[in-house]
Enzyme design. Structure first.
Site, PDB file in Angstrom:
ATOM      1  N   GLY A  48     -46.741  13.088-137.342  1.00 15.99           N
ATOM      2  CA  GLY A  48     -45.731  13.296-138.393  1.00 15.99           C
ATOM      3  C   GLY A  48     -45.893  12.341-139.557  1.00 15.99           C
ATOM      4  N   GLU A  95     -38.131  15.189-141.231  1.00 18.04           N
ATOM      5  CA  GLU A  95     -38.104  15.257-139.757  1.00 18.04           C
ATOM      6  C   GLU A  95     -36.664  15.168-139.278  1.00 18.04           C
ATOM      7  OE1 GLU A  95     -40.891  12.418-138.139  1.00 18.04           O
ATOM      8  OE2 GLU A  95     -42.593  13.682-138.648  1.00 18.04           O
ATOM      9  N   HIS A 139     -40.145  13.978-126.141  1.00 19.62           N
ATOM     10  CA  HIS A 139     -40.357  14.806-127.345  1.00 19.62           C
ATOM     11  C   HIS A 139     -40.138  16.262-126.967  1.00 19.62           C
ATOM     12  CE1 HIS A 139     -42.097  16.457-130.983  1.00 19.62           C
ATOM     13  NE2 HIS A 139     -42.248  15.233-131.481  1.00 19.62           N
ATOM     14  N   ARG A 143     -33.669  14.295-131.074  1.00 25.51           N
ATOM     15  CA  ARG A 143     -34.692  14.756-130.125  1.00 25.51           C
ATOM     16  C   ARG A 143     -34.162  15.041-128.728  1.00 25.51           C
ATOM     17  NH1 ARG A 143     -40.105  11.316-131.610  1.00 25.51           N
ATOM     18  NH2 ARG A 143     -40.444  12.536-133.490  1.00 25.51           N
ATOM     19  N   HIS A 203     -42.441  10.604-124.236  1.00 26.53           N
ATOM     20  CA  HIS A 203     -43.073  10.325-125.531  1.00 26.53           C
ATOM     21  C   HIS A 203     -43.042   8.854-125.934  1.00 26.53           C
ATOM     22  CE1 HIS A 203     -44.548  11.342-129.484  1.00 26.53           C
ATOM     23  NE2 HIS A 203     -43.459  10.889-130.087  1.00 26.53           N
ATOM     24  N   GLU A 208     -44.731  -0.861-129.902  1.00 24.01           N
ATOM     25  CA  GLU A 208     -43.939  -0.148-128.884  1.00 24.01           C
ATOM     26  C   GLU A 208     -43.584  -1.024-127.692  1.00 24.01           C
ATOM     27  OE1 GLU A 208     -45.270   3.878-128.321  1.00 24.01           O
ATOM     28  OE2 GLU A 208     -44.052   4.120-126.505  1.00 24.01           O
ATOM     29  N   ARG A 246     -34.817   6.771-130.749  1.00 23.71           N
ATOM     30  CA  ARG A 246     -35.564   6.433-131.972  1.00 23.71           C
ATOM     31  C   ARG A 246     -35.540   7.569-132.992  1.00 23.71           C
ATOM     32  NH1 ARG A 246     -41.182   7.157-133.533  1.00 23.71           N
ATOM     33  NH2 ARG A 246     -41.355   8.334-131.596  1.00 23.71           N
ATOM     34  N   SER A 288     -41.653   4.442-135.736  1.00 21.38           N
ATOM     35  CA  SER A 288     -42.413   3.588-134.826  1.00 21.38           C
ATOM     36  C   SER A 288     -43.645   2.967-135.499  1.00 21.38           C
ATOM     37  CB  SER A 288     -42.837   4.402-133.610  1.00 21.38           C
ATOM     38  OG  SER A 288     -43.689   3.635-132.827  1.00 21.38           O
ATOM     39  N   LEU A 289     -44.401   3.787-136.217  1.00 20.02           N
ATOM     40  CA  LEU A 289     -45.538   3.220-136.956  1.00 20.02           C
ATOM     41  C   LEU A 289     -44.997   2.185-137.932  1.00 20.02           C
ATOM     42  CD1 LEU A 289     -47.599   6.479-137.705  1.00 20.02           C
ATOM     43  CD2 LEU A 289     -48.065   4.760-135.949  1.00 20.02           C
TER      44      LEU A 289
HETATM   45  P1  FAD Z   1     -50.775   1.679-129.214  1.00 24.69           P
HETATM   46  O1  FAD Z   1     -51.234   2.353-130.434  1.00 24.69           O
HETATM   47  O2  FAD Z   1     -50.406   2.528-128.054  1.00 24.69           O
HETATM   48  O3  FAD Z   1     -51.956   0.690-128.804  1.00 24.69           O
HETATM   49  C1  FAD Z   1     -51.928  -0.043-127.607  1.00 24.69           C
HETATM   50  C2  FAD Z   1     -53.179  -0.873-127.527  1.00 24.69           C
HETATM   51  O4  FAD Z   1     -53.057  -1.799-126.450  1.00 24.69           O
HETATM   52  C3  FAD Z   1     -54.461  -0.093-127.268  1.00 24.69           C
HETATM   53  O5  FAD Z   1     -55.480  -0.635-128.078  1.00 24.69           O
HETATM   54  C4  FAD Z   1     -54.773  -0.383-125.795  1.00 24.69           C
HETATM   55  O6  FAD Z   1     -56.151  -0.318-125.498  1.00 24.69           O
HETATM   56  C5  FAD Z   1     -54.260  -1.815-125.695  1.00 24.69           C
HETATM   57  N1  FAD Z   1     -53.923  -2.269-124.339  1.00 24.69           N
HETATM   58  C6  FAD Z   1     -52.925  -1.842-123.540  1.00 24.69           C
HETATM   59  N2  FAD Z   1     -52.944  -2.522-122.365  1.00 24.69           N
HETATM   60  C7  FAD Z   1     -53.974  -3.405-122.447  1.00 24.69           C
HETATM   61  C8  FAD Z   1     -54.522  -4.368-121.556  1.00 24.69           C
HETATM   62  N3  FAD Z   1     -54.029  -4.576-120.334  1.00 24.69           N
HETATM   63  N4  FAD Z   1     -55.600  -5.075-121.967  1.00 24.69           N
HETATM   64  C9  FAD Z   1     -56.153  -4.866-123.199  1.00 24.69           C
HETATM   65  N5  FAD Z   1     -55.677  -3.964-124.059  1.00 24.69           N
HETATM   66  C10 FAD Z   1     -54.598  -3.238-123.695  1.00 24.69           C
HETATM   67  N6  FAD Z   1     -44.716   7.340-134.350  1.00 24.69           N
HETATM   68  C11 FAD Z   1     -44.461   7.438-135.675  1.00 24.69           C
HETATM   69  O7  FAD Z   1     -43.856   6.542-136.255  1.00 24.69           O
HETATM   70  N7  FAD Z   1     -44.889   8.524-136.364  1.00 24.69           N
HETATM   71  C12 FAD Z   1     -45.575   9.546-135.776  1.00 24.69           C
HETATM   72  O8  FAD Z   1     -45.961  10.490-136.441  1.00 24.69           O
HETATM   73  C13 FAD Z   1     -45.826   9.464-134.383  1.00 24.69           C
HETATM   74  N8  FAD Z   1     -46.473  10.464-133.735  1.00 24.69           N
HETATM   75  C14 FAD Z   1     -46.810  10.299-132.419  1.00 24.69           C
HETATM   76  C15 FAD Z   1     -47.565  11.287-131.778  1.00 24.69           C
HETATM   77  C16 FAD Z   1     -47.969  11.097-130.465  1.00 24.69           C
HETATM   78  C17 FAD Z   1     -48.788  12.150-129.794  1.00 24.69           C
HETATM   79  C18 FAD Z   1     -47.594   9.919-129.776  1.00 24.69           C
HETATM   80  C19 FAD Z   1     -48.012   9.701-128.365  1.00 24.69           C
HETATM   81  C20 FAD Z   1     -46.815   8.958-130.397  1.00 24.69           C
HETATM   82  C21 FAD Z   1     -46.422   9.133-131.720  1.00 24.69           C
HETATM   83  N9  FAD Z   1     -45.656   8.174-132.370  1.00 24.69           N
HETATM   84  C22 FAD Z   1     -45.393   8.306-133.708  1.00 24.69           C
HETATM   85  C23 FAD Z   1     -45.369   6.902-131.738  1.00 24.69           C
HETATM   86  C24 FAD Z   1     -46.387   5.868-132.219  1.00 24.69           C
HETATM   87  O9  FAD Z   1     -47.638   6.500-132.373  1.00 24.69           O
HETATM   88  C25 FAD Z   1     -46.545   4.713-131.256  1.00 24.69           C
HETATM   89  O10 FAD Z   1     -45.295   4.227-130.876  1.00 24.69           O
HETATM   90  C26 FAD Z   1     -47.330   3.598-131.929  1.00 24.69           C
HETATM   91  O11 FAD Z   1     -48.558   4.094-132.402  1.00 24.69           O
HETATM   92  C27 FAD Z   1     -47.560   2.460-130.951  1.00 24.69           C
HETATM   93  O12 FAD Z   1     -48.429   1.551-131.560  1.00 24.69           O
HETATM   94  P2  FAD Z   1     -48.808   0.216-130.808  1.00 24.69           P
HETATM   95  O13 FAD Z   1     -49.756  -0.500-131.703  1.00 24.69           O
HETATM   96  O14 FAD Z   1     -47.592  -0.485-130.372  1.00 24.69           O
HETATM   97  O15 FAD Z   1     -49.546   0.686-129.464  1.00 24.69           O
HETATM   98  C1  SIN Z   2     -43.995  13.883-134.429  1.00 23.75           C
HETATM   99  O1  SIN Z   2     -44.848  14.037-135.309  1.00 23.75           O
HETATM  100  O2  SIN Z   2     -43.214  14.759-134.058  1.00 23.75           O
HETATM  101  C2  SIN Z   2     -43.899  12.548-133.771  1.00 23.75           C
HETATM  102  C3  SIN Z   2     -43.206  11.634-134.659  1.00 23.75           C
HETATM  103  C4  SIN Z   2     -42.709  10.451-133.904  1.00 23.75           C
HETATM  104  O3  SIN Z   2     -42.799  10.387-132.682  1.00 23.75           O
HETATM  105  O4  SIN Z   2     -42.167   9.565-134.577  1.00 23.75           O
END
Ligand code: FAD
Ligand code: SIN
Length: 548
Positions: free
Chosen positions: A51, A116, A230, A276, A336, A360, A371, A376-377
């Site tokens: 999204g 959204e 989701h 949601r 999700h 996250e 949320r 989240s991003l």
């Molecule tokens: P992540 O991107 O999940 O990265 C985690 C990292 O930690 C990875 O590199 C992994 O390898 C590493 N890691 C984990 N455990 C270990 C370990 N033990 N040792 C070493 N490395 C480890 N949010 C939005 O705001 N907008 C959107 O459009 C959206 N769309 C989404 C669509 C999908 C399909 C999903 C699943 C989620 C979506 N979300 C969206 C939510 C959002 O993408 C996530 O919450 C966000 O990307 C999480 O980012 P992060 O950096 O916290 O973790």
């Molecule tokens: C989506 O694109 O529906 C996911 C967006 C989000 O999880 O924030």
């Protein structure tokens, strides 16, 4: 088993998603930064984000409106001071991305803002149509490399190193060997825990490792009963489930039952763009009532626009012979997003000195009990920036120059133990989906607890190896989630109890948290089963002032 070599850096960041990479970029000018990822650098959830990123970026919008939407979507349970930080700093972080060269989609020269669910304004910035995560991650990786950040791939972090209650570094396993790394600050950016559920949108790497590691180190975890499902996920006959972005409903897509009837207007005034949890439960109810699937109808988009605005969804559906401009797409809810996590202050500090959490894995309080889409991003960017500032202020000390091997004892798991752990994965995911999923009740949660208690001794602390540690981490998070969900005898946000379907004023400001009560075993062995604690937040009034 002994640790092999190690290294020292100023900052060790665990995780290469949006949160880890953005923090790394912001820290790069303050010292040596090492980013570790358990698999490749695109392994987490960020890559799959569709999204976009929410920010008040138009003349019709303001941070105040974004704040109110975030607060309301969160069931008025969020921490308003944290939400204020999120929405007020959002435009500056978007400007940073623009300066970095991130190519947000444009229409007539202006940034194209999507709509959204539960947003009162169009405020979702997106890239490559529905490829926001992939494009963002590529841009951040490019920038981090330019800034001289060191990457260690396929490095599974097993535990945090503590000295006198402070976090001093990490222990990780790579290619079957154990290593250590020292740093002045360790930043957990390990993402959520969607893999504890059978049906999930989450990447395979998202197994709650950071949550379990933080708990073992003495940090506080909270609000784990709040897990977002989701509503619209496509489950192909074989292969992985695939998200159909909420942005599609933002462009007018409708939900329709097997008889061709639209039903969301009867459920919520905002129909398909309601919160949601409400949309997800309505889909389940409709499936049960009609005994058939629920579909997403996006045929009105037309082939040209559908392909241009949602190229990923268009081509993924086509792989299964479905044209989104011609066919109805069957959808169902899936696990999700983890709302709760490691409790942090507004600069990402955990209860353990020199240990930060961002993204996250962290619980900043911005999401309340549910949320708002695309926050989240944004949270990863805004709080990544703040974590970097706070971590940079930690003076260098002996820890980051340290070179000696840490004193610790680890046991390598036997083949039999590994097999037992592997065999646990599917039943654990099934158990959580069935009893701690979208609809919960006392009988199911009690059953889940009984089973988790039985499994508990199977995994222990101080064992080396990815499978054993991942299983232990998932069990740890699952046990805390079940305890919290059983304790909260009300429904609020995305936590829905069939036996307590209403919100209860007595729970309005009450949080459930976990902090380990006993020291970890010095020798390999089982940890104590987690027990919930309860505390009240000073009540936020409507203006965000604390009123008690
Ligand atoms: P992540 O991107 O999940 O990265 C985690 C990292 O930690 C990875 O590199 C992994 O390898 C590493 N890691 C984990 N455990 C270990 C370990 N033990 N040792 C070493 N490395 C480890 N949010 C939005 O705001 N907008 C959107 O459009 C959206 N769309 C989404 C669509 C999908 C399909 C999903 C699943 C989620 C979506 N979300 C969206 C939510 C959002 O993408 C996530 O919450 C966000 O990307 C999480 O980012 P992060 O950096 O916290 O973790
Ligand atoms: C989506 O694109 O529906 C996911 C967006 C989000 O999880 O924030």
């Amino acid at each position: 088993m002994y640790l092999e070599e190690g290294f020292s850096a100023d900052y060790v960041i665990i995780g290469s998603g949006v949160a880890g990479l953005y923090t790394a970029i912001c820290l790069a000018s303050s010292g040596r930064v090492a980013v570790l990822s358990k698999q490749d650098l695109i392994a987490g959830n960020t890559w799959f984000a569709q999204g976009g990123i929410a920010a008040a970026f138009s003349d019709e919008d303001s941070p105040t409106l974004h704040l109110e939407d975030t607060w309301k979507a969160g069931g008025c349970f969020g921490q308003r001071s944290a939400i204020r930080v999120l929405v007020e700093e959002a435009p500056a972080r978007i400007q940073d991305l623009l300066r970095m060269g991130v190519n947000f989609d444009r229409r007539n020269g202006n940034i194209d803002l999507g709509q959204e669910g539960a947003h009162s304004r169009k405020r979702i910035l997106h890239i490559g149509g529905d490829a926001t995560g992939k494009e963002l991650l590529e841009a951040l990786l490019h920038r981090a490399r330019q800034e001289g950040v060191t990457f260690v791939e396929s490095a599974f972090v097993e535990r945090l190193l503590l000295e006198e209650g402070r976090c001093r570094g990490i222990v990780f396993v790579k290619d079957g060997h154990s290593y250590y790394a020292y740093a002045r600050a360790v930043i957990l950016a390990t993402g959520g825990c969607g893999q504890i559920f059978k049906c999930t949108t989450n990447a395979p790497a998202v197994t709650g490792d950071g949550l379990a590691m933080a708990f073992q180190a003495g940090a506080v975890l909270r609000d784990l009963e709040f897990f977002q499902f989701h509503p619209t996920v496509f489950f192909p006959p074989q292969g992985k489930p695939f998200l159909i972005s909420e942005a599609v409903r933002g462009e007018g897509a409708r939900l329709v039952n097997r008889h061709g009837e639209y039903f969301m207007e009867k459920v919520h005034p905002r129909a398909e763009l309601g919160p949601r949890d409400i949309v997800a439960r309505a889909i389940l109810a409709e499936q049960q009532k009609t005994g058939g699937p629920v579909y997403l109808d996006m045929r009105h988009l037309g082939s040209t626009y559908a392909r241009e605005r949602f190229p990923t969804i268009y081509s993924r559906c086509l792989e299964w012979g479905l044209h989104i401009s011609r066919d109805l797409i069957p959808v169902s809810p899936a696990a999700h997003y983890l709302i709760g996590g490691v409790q942090v202050d507004l600069d990402g500090r955990t209860a353990v000195e020199n240990l930060f959490a961002v993204g996250e894995v962290a619980s900043t309080g911005v999401h309340g009990a549910n949320r708002l889409a695309s926050n989240s991003l944004l949270e990863g960017l805004v709080f990544g920036h703040r974590v970097a500032r706070a971590a940079a202020a930690i003076p260098p000390d002996r820890a980051s120059q340290k070179s000696g091997k840490p004193e610790m004892f680890q046991l390598k798991a036997s083949g039999k133990e590994e097999t037992a752990c592997r065999a646990l994965l599917e039943p654990l995911q099934q158990l959580m989906w069935q009893h701690a999923g979208l609809i919960r009740h006392d009988a199911g949660l009690s059953l889940a607890r009984k089973q988790l208690e039985q499994w508990w001794p199977l995994t222990g602390y101080n064992y080396a190896g990815v499978v054993l540690n991942e299983t232990r981490n998932m069990l740890t998070v699952a046990a805390m989630m079940v305890e919290a969900a059983a304790a909260r005898r009300e429904s609020r946000g995305c936590h829905y109890r069939h036996d307590y379907p209403e919100s209860d004023a007595g729970w309005e400001t009450k949080h459930i948290s976990f902090q380990k009560s006993a020291p970890l075993p010095a020798r390999p062995g089982s940890m104590d089963y987690p027990q919930p604690h309860f505390y009240r937040d000073a009540r936020n009034d409507h203006n965000g002032r604390q009123i008690s």
